[in-house]
Write a protein that holds these residues in place. Structure first.
Motif, PDB file in Angstrom:
ATOM      1  N   GLU A   1      18.839   7.559  10.638  1.00  0.00           N
ATOM      2  CA  GLU A   1      20.320   7.997  10.522  1.00  0.00           C
ATOM      3  C   GLU A   1      21.083   7.046   9.766  1.00  0.00           C
ATOM      4  N   LYS A   2      20.538   5.718   9.796  1.00  0.00           N
ATOM      5  CA  LYS A   2      21.345   4.437   8.975  1.00  0.00           C
ATOM      6  C   LYS A   2      21.252   4.661   7.842  1.00  0.00           C
ATOM      7  N   LEU A   3      19.883   4.807   7.466  1.00  0.00           N
ATOM      8  CA  LEU A   3      19.474   5.007   5.893  1.00  0.00           C
ATOM      9  C   LEU A   3      19.975   6.102   5.413  1.00  0.00           C
ATOM     10  N   GLU A   4      20.097   6.965   5.853  1.00  0.00           N
ATOM     11  CA  GLU A   4      20.548   8.524   5.502  1.00  0.00           C
ATOM     12  C   GLU A   4      22.006   8.410   5.043  1.00  0.00           C
ATOM     13  N   GLY A   5      22.711   7.518   6.094  1.00  0.00           N
ATOM     14  CA  GLY A   5      24.112   7.205   6.107  1.00  0.00           C
ATOM     15  C   GLY A   5      24.469   6.365   4.769  1.00  0.00           C
ATOM     16  N   VAL A   6      23.608   5.748   4.138  1.00  0.00           N
ATOM     17  CA  VAL A   6      23.898   4.912   2.894  1.00  0.00           C
ATOM     18  C   VAL A   6      23.187   5.696   1.770  1.00  0.00           C
ATOM     19  N   GLY A   7      22.878   6.903   1.816  1.00  0.00           N
ATOM     20  CA  GLY A   7      22.307   7.670   0.940  1.00  0.00           C
ATOM     21  C   GLY A   7      20.839   7.688   0.485  1.00  0.00           C
ATOM     22  N   LYS A   8      20.273   7.016   1.291  1.00  0.00           N
ATOM     23  CA  LYS A   8      18.649   7.057   1.191  1.00  0.00           C
ATOM     24  C   LYS A   8      18.023   8.328   1.992  1.00  0.00           C
ATOM     25  N   LYS A   9      16.930   8.674   1.119  1.00  0.00           N
ATOM     26  CA  LYS A   9      16.287   9.780   1.583  1.00  0.00           C
ATOM     27  C   LYS A   9      15.042   9.315   2.605  1.00  0.00           C
ATOM     28  N   VAL A  10      14.753   9.954   3.606  1.00  0.00           N
ATOM     29  CA  VAL A  10      13.804   9.607   4.544  1.00  0.00           C
ATOM     30  C   VAL A  10      12.725  10.766   4.405  1.00  0.00           C
ATOM     31  N   SER A  11      11.834  10.526   3.690  1.00  0.00           N
ATOM     32  CA  SER A  11      10.628  11.423   3.512  1.00  0.00           C
ATOM     33  C   SER A  11      10.034  11.913   4.683  1.00  0.00           C
ATOM     34  N   GLY A  12       9.739  10.904   5.757  1.00  0.00           N
ATOM     35  CA  GLY A  12       9.359  11.392   6.840  1.00  0.00           C
ATOM     36  C   GLY A  12       9.338  10.037   7.749  1.00  0.00           C
ATOM     37  N   THR A  13       9.062  10.357   9.203  1.00  0.00           N
ATOM     38  CA  THR A  13       9.047   9.507  10.230  1.00  0.00           C
ATOM     39  C   THR A  13       7.856   9.736  11.138  1.00  0.00           C
ATOM     40  N   MET A  14       7.401   8.505  11.733  1.00  0.00           N
ATOM     41  CA  MET A  14       6.067   8.716  12.433  1.00  0.00           C
ATOM     42  C   MET A  14       6.127   7.281  13.393  1.00  0.00           C
ATOM     43  N   VAL A  15       5.761   7.787  14.710  1.00  0.00           N
ATOM     44  CA  VAL A  15       5.502   6.596  15.535  1.00  0.00           C
ATOM     45  C   VAL A  15       4.210   6.551  16.135  1.00  0.00           C
ATOM     46  N   ILE A  16       3.263   5.556  15.875  1.00  0.00           N
ATOM     47  CA  ILE A  16       1.897   5.621  16.195  1.00  0.00           C
ATOM     48  C   ILE A  16       1.818   4.661  17.419  1.00  0.00           C
ATOM     49  N   ASP A  17       0.845   4.623  18.174  1.00  0.00           N
ATOM     50  CA  ASP A  17       0.453   3.584  19.020  1.00  0.00           C
ATOM     51  C   ASP A  17      -1.043   3.493  18.914  1.00  0.00           C
ATOM     52  N   PHE A  18      -1.341   2.374  18.292  1.00  0.00           N
ATOM     53  CA  PHE A  18      -0.599   1.091  18.107  1.00  0.00           C
ATOM     54  C   PHE A  18      -0.864   0.933  16.365  1.00  0.00           C
ATOM     55  N   LEU A  19       0.299   0.326  15.920  1.00  0.00           N
ATOM     56  CA  LEU A  19       0.167  -0.054  14.376  1.00  0.00           C
ATOM     57  C   LEU A  19      -0.781  -1.109  14.082  1.00  0.00           C
ATOM     58  N   CYS A  20      -1.191  -1.994  14.998  1.00  0.00           N
ATOM     59  CA  CYS A  20      -2.219  -2.937  14.744  1.00  0.00           C
ATOM     60  C   CYS A  20      -3.613  -2.418  14.722  1.00  0.00           C
ATOM     61  N   GLN A  21      -3.810  -1.018  14.793  1.00  0.00           N
ATOM     62  CA  GLN A  21      -5.077  -0.357  14.921  1.00  0.00           C
ATOM     63  C   GLN A  21      -5.189   0.304  13.476  1.00  0.00           C
ATOM     64  N   LYS A  22      -5.945  -0.173  12.586  1.00  0.00           N
ATOM     65  CA  LYS A  22      -6.189   0.348  11.163  1.00  0.00           C
ATOM     66  C   LYS A  22      -6.845   1.586  11.177  1.00  0.00           C
ATOM     67  N   ALA A  23      -7.587   1.935  11.935  1.00  0.00           N
ATOM     68  CA  ALA A  23      -8.606   3.161  11.818  1.00  0.00           C
ATOM     69  C   ALA A  23      -7.539   4.307  12.488  1.00  0.00           C
ATOM     70  N   LEU A  24      -6.752   3.802  13.350  1.00  0.00           N
ATOM     71  CA  LEU A  24      -5.854   4.740  13.895  1.00  0.00           C
ATOM     72  C   LEU A  24      -4.812   5.211  12.949  1.00  0.00           C
ATOM     73  N   VAL A  25      -4.020   3.970  12.399  1.00  0.00           N
ATOM     74  CA  VAL A  25      -2.998   4.463  11.305  1.00  0.00           C
ATOM     75  C   VAL A  25      -3.508   5.330  10.296  1.00  0.00           C
ATOM     76  N   LYS A  26      -4.805   5.083   9.898  1.00  0.00           N
ATOM     77  CA  LYS A  26      -5.164   5.747   8.741  1.00  0.00           C
ATOM     78  C   LYS A  26      -5.535   7.305   9.251  1.00  0.00           C
ATOM     79  N   SER A  27      -5.961   7.501  10.357  1.00  0.00           N
ATOM     80  CA  SER A  27      -6.235   8.760  10.840  1.00  0.00           C
ATOM     81  C   SER A  27      -4.972   9.500  11.160  1.00  0.00           C
ATOM     82  N   ARG A  28      -3.827   8.947  11.748  1.00  0.00           N
ATOM     83  CA  ARG A  28      -2.879   9.516  12.034  1.00  0.00           C
ATOM     84  C   ARG A  28      -1.828   9.825  11.024  1.00  0.00           C
ATOM     85  N   LEU A  29      -1.930   8.971   9.909  1.00  0.00           N
ATOM     86  CA  LEU A  29      -1.128   9.310   8.504  1.00  0.00           C
ATOM     87  C   LEU A  29      -2.042  10.325   7.556  1.00  0.00           C
ATOM     88  N   ARG A  30      -3.069  10.550   7.747  1.00  0.00           N
ATOM     89  CA  ARG A  30      -3.655  11.452   6.860  1.00  0.00           C
ATOM     90  C   ARG A  30      -2.841  12.809   6.631  1.00  0.00           C
TER      91      ARG A  30
END
Lengths: 223, 291
Positions: free
Chosen positions: A47-76
């Motif tokens: 909301e804040k970013l859009e408020g200053v005119g930025k475009k948010v191409s997508g959002t995602m919340v992953i558990d946990f970001l410290c797990q690289k294999a999970l990050v890669k598979s969830r973002l695919r």
């Protein structure tokens, strides 16, 4: 539990200068518990970013970001949105930012400072190490922490002691600054190497008295 | 004429290196200082070189200054935090030391006290920035000083690199060092004038005096050892062969160093002679180079 706190809004906005489209990434682990990068904060940030005119191409919340294999598979399945963005704003601790930066060929901005490990080390053990310095520098170093990747924890560049890309102390260890150089080069961000990093405020490593006063702190640090 | 005035006047400068010994015996340093006075513009005094615990740089600088030899106070970030670094800079100024060379410093793990806690509270760029602040009359937190320093600050650079990253990182760091107050550079030892000339071309735009590092070879084994163990030093095979074949190794080492220095005269603003144990031979090397 890794305690992180969101960086000041002006600082985050400064990182995004010249960028129009941002992909937001939060963490359902410690960042959610810290109130710095859970689903709620990701929605607020959008909301804040859009408020200053930025475009948010997508959002995602992953558990946990410290797990690289999970990050890669969830973002695919979301790679189109990631590709459409100029960068990823990673709303979590220094481990998570480094893990994402190592997993995706995209500029990753840190949205948080890592304050303290709160009694344990990371949810997921990886190669990334966070210094808990409370003054995250990952914005300037391609998402690789100079405090942990460089044997001397130098913040303004290499010492000159490396041989064939390896640290003078341990021939099996990569020179952290050479890794940072290669990452910044890939990201077209070599200009970041021109920035003077002033002496660090090591006092930021000490936990905030407000955090120390919480019941959580008392529970985690009792007997 | 001070090192600063020499460089500012565009004179080809000569600096050398004096390494304090482990202990309190200063006989040799005083003898060397006597031999070098009048032959070089200034002498660097190393700060516990190779992380081996020794007599300190500041006391030795004071000592050689008393003998008439202008010192360059080498200061590493390895052993002192920002309080100690700033305080020692004030002390050095009070002792009449005018030149400081800011260095990161070797890791303690490589020296004779490997159990020591490495400090690196500041890095070499931040140390230069600190010196600049003290020269302006303030400490690094902006508190005003009663009496400021007036240092001529220098830094180091390694002209040769084995990877693109290492080479480029040197240039970026050099730029930052200049932006934060470095007024001259001394380089890691060089042995190939052509490679060095290419380096000089690349840094031409910085318009800053550069003193090329010279380490006289004592044997072929020393050259091979440096190639294997000293980052940024590359002795060409041709010179190693020359040393191996020479009957009088000392004469050959002096000749190679002198030839290198002659070939550098039109390329850079001075030379920095690191004799490493051969301090007493420095006058002979300078004679051979016609300097």
């Amino acid at each position: 539990m890794i305690v992180s706190a969101q960086k000041p809004w002006e600082e985050i906005l400064g990182y995004l200068e010249g960028e129009n489209s941002i992909f937001l990434l939060g963490c359902n682990g410690c960042a959610q518990a810290s109130g710095s990068g859970g689903p709620e904060q990701v929605a607020e940030m959008k909301e804040k970013l859009e408020g200053v005119g930025k475009k948010v191409s997508g959002t995602m919340v992953i558990d946990f970001l410290c797990q690289k294999a999970l990050v890669k598979s969830r973002l695919r399945p979301r790679m189109e949105q990631v590709a459409a963005a100029d960068s990823i704003l990673v709303m979590t601790c220094g481990l998570g930012v480094q893990a994402v930066a190592a997993s995706v060929a995209k500029v990753c901005h840190p949205a948080c400072d890592t304050v303290n490990m709160g009694g344990s080390r990371g949810e997921w053990k990886g190669d990334e190490r966070c210094y808990e310095c409370g003054e995250c520098l990952l914005e300037y170093t391609g998402g690789i922490c100079p405090l942990t990747a460089c044997t001397k924890s130098l913040t303004n560049g290499a010492c000159g002691g490396a041989s064939n890309g390896k640290c003078e102390l341990a021939p099996e260890k990569d020179c952290g600054w050479e890794l940072i150089y290669e990452r910044l080069k890939r990201n077209n961000q070599l200009d970041k190497l021109r920035r003077f990093i002033p002496p660090k405020s090591w006092d930021k490593m000490a936990p905030d008295p407000k955090v120390r006063a919480t019941a959580r702190w008392a529970l985690e640090n009792s007997g | 004429m001070s090192l600063k005035s020499s460089l500012e006047a565009g004179k080809f400068a000569i600096t050398c290196e004096v390494g304090p010994l482990k202990g309190t015996d200063t006989t040799e340093i005083e003898e060397v200082a006597g031999l070098l006075t009048g032959r070089v513009d200034a002498a660097n005094v190393t700060d516990q070189q190779s992380s081996v615990m020794r007599l300190g740089s500041m006391a030795t600088c004071h000592l050689i200054k008393g003998k008439g030899l202008e010192p360059i106070f080498q200061m590493t970030c390895r052993d002192r935090n920002r309080l100690a670094l700033q305080s020692d800079l004030l002390s050095a100024h009070v002792l009449g030391i005018e030149n400081v060379l800011a260095l990161t410093g070797d890791l303690p793990a490589l020296g004779d006290q490997p159990q020591a806690k490495p400090v690196y509270d500041l890095d070499s760029v931040q140390l230069l920035w600190t010196i600049q602040r003290l020269n302006e009359g303030f400490d690094i937190n902006g508190n005003e000083l009663q009496g400021k320093t007036d240092f001529f600050a220098g830094a180091v650079v390694t002209p040769e690199a084995d990877t693109e990253a290492k080479r480029e990182l040197q240039f970026y760091k050099m730029e930052k060092k200049i932006a934060n107050g470095a007024r001259f550079f001394q380089t890691q030892a060089i042995y190939d004038p052509d490679t060095f000339a290419r380096f000089m071309k690349r840094v031409e735009g910085f318009k800053i005096p550069i003193l090329a590092g010279i380490i006289p070879l004592k044997s072929a084994a020393m050259a091979r050892f440096m190639n294997k163990n000293v980052a940024g030093v590359f002795v060409p095979d041709e010179l190693i062969d020359k040393m191996a074949k020479a009957e009088d190794k000392t004469a050959a080492g002096i000749e190679i160093a002198a030839d290198l220095m002659k070939s550098l005269k039109g390329i850079c603003q001075g030379v920095h002679l690191m004799a490493i144990g051969w301090e007493k031979k420095v006058p002979a090397i300078l004679d051979a180079a016609g300097l």
